[in-house]
Write a protein that holds these residues in place. Structure first.
Motif, PDB file in Angstrom:
ATOM      1  N   TYR A  31      22.890  13.706 -10.532  1.00  0.00           N
ATOM      2  CA  TYR A  31      23.016  15.148 -10.287  1.00  0.00           C
ATOM      3  C   TYR A  31      21.775  15.900 -10.781  1.00  0.00           C
ATOM      4  O   TYR A  31      21.332  16.852 -10.153  1.00  0.00           O
ATOM      5  N   PHE A  32      21.231  15.445 -11.902  1.00  0.00           N
ATOM      6  CA  PHE A  32      20.015  16.067 -12.412  1.00  0.00           C
ATOM      7  C   PHE A  32      18.863  15.862 -11.427  1.00  0.00           C
ATOM      8  O   PHE A  32      18.117  16.794 -11.129  1.00  0.00           O
ATOM      9  N   LEU A  33      18.718  14.644 -10.904  1.00  0.00           N
ATOM     10  CA  LEU A  33      17.668  14.381  -9.925  1.00  0.00           C
ATOM     11  C   LEU A  33      17.871  15.184  -8.652  1.00  0.00           C
ATOM     12  O   LEU A  33      16.912  15.671  -8.048  1.00  0.00           O
ATOM     13  N   LEU A  34      19.116  15.354  -8.237  1.00  0.00           N
ATOM     14  CA  LEU A  34      19.410  16.180  -7.068  1.00  0.00           C
ATOM     15  C   LEU A  34      19.019  17.632  -7.333  1.00  0.00           C
ATOM     16  O   LEU A  34      18.437  18.296  -6.466  1.00  0.00           O
ATOM     17  N   LEU A  35      19.299  18.115  -8.537  1.00  0.00           N
ATOM     18  CA  LEU A  35      18.923  19.482  -8.900  1.00  0.00           C
ATOM     19  C   LEU A  35      17.401  19.650  -8.876  1.00  0.00           C
ATOM     20  O   LEU A  35      16.884  20.631  -8.335  1.00  0.00           O
ATOM     21  N   ILE A  36      16.672  18.691  -9.408  1.00  0.00           N
ATOM     22  CA  ILE A  36      15.205  18.742  -9.392  1.00  0.00           C
ATOM     23  C   ILE A  36      14.699  18.736  -7.950  1.00  0.00           C
ATOM     24  O   ILE A  36      13.792  19.503  -7.594  1.00  0.00           O
ATOM     25  N   ALA A  37      15.268  17.880  -7.112  1.00  0.00           N
ATOM     26  CA  ALA A  37      14.854  17.825  -5.702  1.00  0.00           C
ATOM     27  C   ALA A  37      15.131  19.155  -5.005  1.00  0.00           C
ATOM     28  O   ALA A  37      14.304  19.649  -4.224  1.00  0.00           O
ATOM     29  N   LEU A  38      16.270  19.753  -5.292  1.00  0.00           N
ATOM     30  CA  LEU A  38      16.616  21.035  -4.689  1.00  0.00           C
ATOM     31  C   LEU A  38      15.622  22.119  -5.108  1.00  0.00           C
ATOM     32  O   LEU A  38      15.127  22.874  -4.259  1.00  0.00           O
ATOM     33  N   PHE A  39      15.299  22.199  -6.392  1.00  0.00           N
ATOM     34  CA  PHE A  39      14.323  23.183  -6.856  1.00  0.00           C
ATOM     35  C   PHE A  39      12.937  22.924  -6.261  1.00  0.00           C
ATOM     36  O   PHE A  39      12.218  23.858  -5.925  1.00  0.00           O
ATOM     37  N   THR A  40      12.555  21.672  -6.129  1.00  0.00           N
ATOM     38  CA  THR A  40      11.255  21.336  -5.545  1.00  0.00           C
ATOM     39  C   THR A  40      11.166  21.819  -4.104  1.00  0.00           C
ATOM     40  O   THR A  40      10.161  22.405  -3.691  1.00  0.00           O
ATOM     41  N   ILE A  41      12.205  21.601  -3.354  1.00  0.00           N
ATOM     42  CA  ILE A  41      12.232  22.054  -1.961  1.00  0.00           C
ATOM     43  C   ILE A  41      12.158  23.575  -1.887  1.00  0.00           C
ATOM     44  O   ILE A  41      11.383  24.135  -1.106  1.00  0.00           O
ATOM     45  N   ILE A  42      12.922  24.250  -2.724  1.00  0.00           N
ATOM     46  CA  ILE A  42      12.923  25.717  -2.718  1.00  0.00           C
ATOM     47  C   ILE A  42      11.549  26.261  -3.102  1.00  0.00           C
ATOM     48  O   ILE A  42      11.038  27.190  -2.476  1.00  0.00           O
ATOM     49  N   LEU A  43      10.926  25.669  -4.117  1.00  0.00           N
ATOM     50  CA  LEU A  43       9.619  26.149  -4.560  1.00  0.00           C
ATOM     51  C   LEU A  43       8.504  25.799  -3.578  1.00  0.00           C
ATOM     52  O   LEU A  43       7.463  26.448  -3.572  1.00  0.00           O
ATOM     53  N   ALA A  44       8.685  24.800  -2.742  1.00  0.00           N
ATOM     54  CA  ALA A  44       7.663  24.414  -1.766  1.00  0.00           C
ATOM     55  C   ALA A  44       7.664  25.316  -0.538  1.00  0.00           C
ATOM     56  O   ALA A  44       6.661  25.372   0.177  1.00  0.00           O
ATOM     57  N   ILE A  45       8.739  26.029  -0.296  1.00  0.00           N
ATOM     58  CA  ILE A  45       8.839  26.861   0.908  1.00  0.00           C
ATOM     59  C   ILE A  45       7.721  27.901   0.988  1.00  0.00           C
ATOM     60  O   ILE A  45       7.075  28.017   2.030  1.00  0.00           O
ATOM     61  N   PRO A  46       7.419  28.670  -0.073  1.00  0.00           N
ATOM     62  CA  PRO A  46       6.314  29.642   0.039  1.00  0.00           C
ATOM     63  C   PRO A  46       4.971  28.978   0.342  1.00  0.00           C
ATOM     64  O   PRO A  46       4.169  29.516   1.109  1.00  0.00           O
ATOM     65  N   PHE A  47       4.715  27.803  -0.242  1.00  0.00           N
ATOM     66  CA  PHE A  47       3.458  27.107   0.030  1.00  0.00           C
ATOM     67  C   PHE A  47       3.361  26.722   1.502  1.00  0.00           C
ATOM     68  O   PHE A  47       2.315  26.872   2.120  1.00  0.00           O
ATOM     69  N   VAL A  48       4.447  26.231   2.066  1.00  0.00           N
ATOM     70  CA  VAL A  48       4.446  25.833   3.476  1.00  0.00           C
ATOM     71  C   VAL A  48       4.198  27.048   4.359  1.00  0.00           C
ATOM     72  O   VAL A  48       3.431  26.984   5.329  1.00  0.00           O
ATOM     73  N   ILE A  49       4.792  28.171   4.012  1.00  0.00           N
ATOM     74  CA  ILE A  49       4.604  29.401   4.790  1.00  0.00           C
ATOM     75  C   ILE A  49       3.151  29.860   4.705  1.00  0.00           C
ATOM     76  O   ILE A  49       2.544  30.225   5.714  1.00  0.00           O
ATOM     77  N   MET A  50       2.562  29.822   3.487  1.00  0.00           N
ATOM     78  CA  MET A  50       1.160  30.222   3.331  1.00  0.00           C
ATOM     79  C   MET A  50       0.230  29.283   4.081  1.00  0.00           C
ATOM     80  O   MET A  50      -0.734  29.716   4.708  1.00  0.00           O
ATOM     81  N   ALA A  51       0.498  27.991   4.028  1.00  0.00           N
ATOM     82  CA  ALA A  51      -0.347  27.022   4.730  1.00  0.00           C
ATOM     83  C   ALA A  51      -0.274  27.236   6.234  1.00  0.00           C
ATOM     84  O   ALA A  51      -1.291  27.159   6.934  1.00  0.00           O
TER      85      ALA A  51
END
Length: 168
Positions: A31-51
């Protein structure tokens, strides 16, 4: 899959469920790893939009705003001709500010060369190296031209490289 998502939700918000499963360490790690993966995906969204915004607007902005120049790297020192220096270009892409500074003539560029703000990033090119700054992540990387192979390039070659990178 549904059972796993319900368990993940309960692990975040349900203290009784946590008490019942306190001896299940492997589930907690999952569950902790799933939480980290979820936060990583959420935080990557602005970078993808900027790119994506840069891929759409960046090459045209370079083509239209960058004067013709020639750059030569010899003996670990960069010299740029045909470009008024210090050259400064600023552009906003979807709320993020990008600054490019080229100053190969003076020995010092002011420390405040980068636009202020948490969503600003930039590149500073000097005779001795290059500095890349991203205020949104707090990353700052400086590279020296020392040890680099002697070479030269022009605006046309730079645009060709950018076009190839964007088209891939």
């Amino acid at each position: 899959m549904r059972k796993w998502l319900v368990a993940f939700y309960n692990s975040l918000w349900n203290p009784e469920w946590l008490k019942q499963h306190k001896n299940s360490g492997s589930a907690a790690r999952r569950y902790f790893l799933l939480l980290i993966a979820l936060f990583t995906i959420i935080l990557a969204i602005p970078f993808v939009i900027m790119a994506a915004a840069f891929a759409r607007q960046g090459p045209a902005a370079l083509r239209n705003n960058l004067p013709d120049f020639t750059a030569a790297l010899q003996g670990g020192k960069l010299s740029v001709t045909g470009l008024p220096q210090p050259y400064r270009a600023e552009k906003s892409f979807d709320g993020a500010n990008f600054t490019l500074v080229v100053d190969t003539i003076s020995s010092t560029t002011p420390n405040n060369w980068l636009s202020a703000g948490p969503n600003s990033s930039g590149i500073r090119v000097t005779a001795s190296g290059i500095e890349l700054v991203d205020n949104s992540t707090g990353q700052n990387e400086t590279r020296s031209w020392q040890g680099a192979k002697d070479s030269s390039f022009s605006k046309i070659q730079l645009l060709s490289l950018v076009d190839r990178m964007v088209s891939q």
